[in-house]
Structure formats: structure tokens, C-alpha cells
Design an enzyme around this catalytic site. Structure first.
Site, mmCIF file in Angstrom:
data_model
loop_
_atom_site.group_PDB
_atom_site.id
_atom_site.type_symbol
_atom_site.label_atom_id
_atom_site.label_comp_id
_atom_site.label_asym_id
_atom_site.label_seq_id
_atom_site.Cartn_x
_atom_site.Cartn_y
_atom_site.Cartn_z
ATOM 1 C CG PHE A 101 46.161 14.010 47.449
ATOM 2 C CD1 PHE A 101 45.800 14.731 48.586
ATOM 3 C CD2 PHE A 101 46.162 14.663 46.231
ATOM 4 C CE1 PHE A 101 45.458 16.071 48.502
ATOM 5 C CE2 PHE A 101 45.819 16.002 46.131
ATOM 6 C CZ PHE A 101 45.468 16.707 47.271
ATOM 7 C CG ASP A 102 48.829 8.438 52.451
ATOM 8 O OD1 ASP A 102 49.013 7.297 52.005
ATOM 9 O OD2 ASP A 102 48.420 8.662 53.611
ATOM 10 C CG LEU A 103 43.431 5.727 49.951
ATOM 11 C CD1 LEU A 103 42.435 6.737 49.408
ATOM 12 C CD2 LEU A 103 43.344 4.404 49.191
ATOM 13 C CG ASP A 104 44.721 3.617 53.977
ATOM 14 O OD1 ASP A 104 43.630 3.773 53.393
ATOM 15 O OD2 ASP A 104 45.329 2.524 54.010
ATOM 16 C CB ILE A 114 49.312 15.869 50.337
ATOM 17 C CG1 ILE A 114 49.653 17.146 49.563
ATOM 18 C CG2 ILE A 114 48.444 16.186 51.546
ATOM 19 C CD1 ILE A 114 49.235 17.113 48.124
#
Length: 218
Positions: free
Chosen positions: A8-11, A166
Site C-alpha cells: 500500500f502507498d500511504l499518502d 495499491i
């Protein structure tokens, strides 16, 4: 099938960092005599800082480093907590973890900041690894490929797990392409459907419910 490993991407994917990041950009740019409205800075949520300061504003390497330092001066003390978890995200993470899916974060943000944010919102328990940049920006010089490689090597050293990334921006899609894994683009972040389509996202989802359904079905 379901994926064994979800990156997963964060921002713009797990959390909405709009206020903290735009204020940090505004703070840094003002030190160089540039005033930008916060809303005009949302387009820079996602890309590495140095790419923004050099590529968009045309600053020299040394000035870009000074701007990064000013950005972090605000972000490290205030901006990283001017943030919120997107509705429905924690439910997706909880359901994936219950289903035995291994999860990691792959973010262009400095790793120490990413870990602080995840801990603050009590999301850290869902992730087995956090892959983020170092302070010098060494790990994002070629996009997200190295971040993805580090996460996969840590969690899947034999390379046998099926993995997906994602994220909400083209950088996530390009990172997946470079790492030879599929990508899921999410619309609730700071990219657009057109950006994700043009980048070649494998799938695009509009909601966290749709994301879970996809991850449970593909």
C-alpha cells in the site's frame, strides 16, 4: 485468486495528508519568497519532494536540498499529524489481515515519518514491513521500484508470493510496472482516473468496498 502480498502507498491511499503536506510546502516555498495557496499545492501530494522542487519550480540541486530541509522543519513537528485515515480503510486492512494476507507499506515518504504516522493512527499493526525513503532521497531516484523491491525481499525472499501495489498516483503504477507486479489505482486520493488510466493501472477502484471486493476476487 487473492494476492499473498499487498503493498500500500500511504499518502492519498491509506491517509489523507492534504493539510500537513500543503502547509509544509507552503512553509518551505515562503522561505524562498514564493507564496502558493494551499489548494494549489495538492497536486504535489505523492511525488518525491526533490522532484517537485527541481522539476516544477526549477530550483538548483543545492536550493532543492535547502527546501527539503525547510519542508521537514514544519512537517516533522506539525505536518505529519495534520492528517486523517480515509473512511473504510481500516476495515479493509482488518479484513485482509483476518484472511491471512501479508501487507506492507511502500511510500516515497521518509520511512521514519511513515512509521510515526502509522503508529499515530494505530495502523502499524496491520503491516509487516514499512518501505520508505531515506533522508537523502536515495531510494526514490528511480521511482518506487526500489521501495517495492525492499518490501518484497523482506517479506518474500524466495519471490514466490503473488504481489500487488495499491496507490493513488501514476508513480505507484509505474513502480508496479518496473517491479513487474500489477497495480490497483484508487480514486479517493490525489490522482485522477485519467492519470491512472494513462499510467496503465491494471485495475482502478472508486471506493474501499470495491477495493476489498477486488482483492478478494482477483
Amino acid at each position: 485468486m487473492k494476492f499473498d502480498l499487498c503493498l500500500f502507498d500511504l499518502d492519498g491511499t491509506l491517509t489523507d495528508p492534504k493539510l500537513g503536506i500543503t502547509k509544509s510546502y507552503q512553509y518551505a516555498l515562503s522561505a524562498f519568497g514564493i507564496h502558493e495557496e494551499l489548494e494549489d499545492l495538492t497536486r504535489f501530494i505523492g511525488p518525491p519532494l526533490r522532484d517537485v522542487f527541481r522539476g516544477h519550480y526549477g530550483f538548483s540541486l543545492s536550493d532543492a536540498e535547502a527546501l527539503v530541509a525547510k519542508f521537514r522543519e514544519y512537517f516533522s513537528t506539525r505536518g505529519l499529524l495534520e492528517n486523517s485515515v480515509y473512511p473504510g480503510i481500516e476495515e479493509v486492512l482488518a479484513r485482509l489481515k483476518s484472511a491471512g494476507v501479508l501487507m506492507a507499506v511502500a511510500t516515497s515518504k521518509v520511512r521514519v515519518y511513515a512509521k510515526q504516522i502509522l503508529e499515530n493512527f494505530q495502523l502499524d499493526g496491520y503491516f509487516s514491513f514499512v518501505s520508505g525513503d531515506d533522508m537523502a532521497g536515495n531510494l526514490t531516484r528511480n521511482g518506487k521500484r526500489e521501495l517495492i523491491r525492499l518490501a518484497r525481499n523482506a517479506l518474500d525472499p524466495t519471490g514466490k508470493m503473488s504481489a500487488v501495489i495499491i496507490g493513488d498516483r501514476e508513480h505507484d503504477v509505474f513502480g508496479g510496472r518496473d517491479a513487474k507486479i500489477p497495480s490497483i489505482g484508487v480514486i479517493w486520493g490525489y490522482g485522477s482516473r485519467r492519470e491512472l488510466e494513462n499510467a496503465g493501472a491494471t485495475w482502478i477502484v472508486d471506493s474501499t468496498d470495491e477495493l476489498y471486493q477486488l482483492l478478494g476476487a482477483v
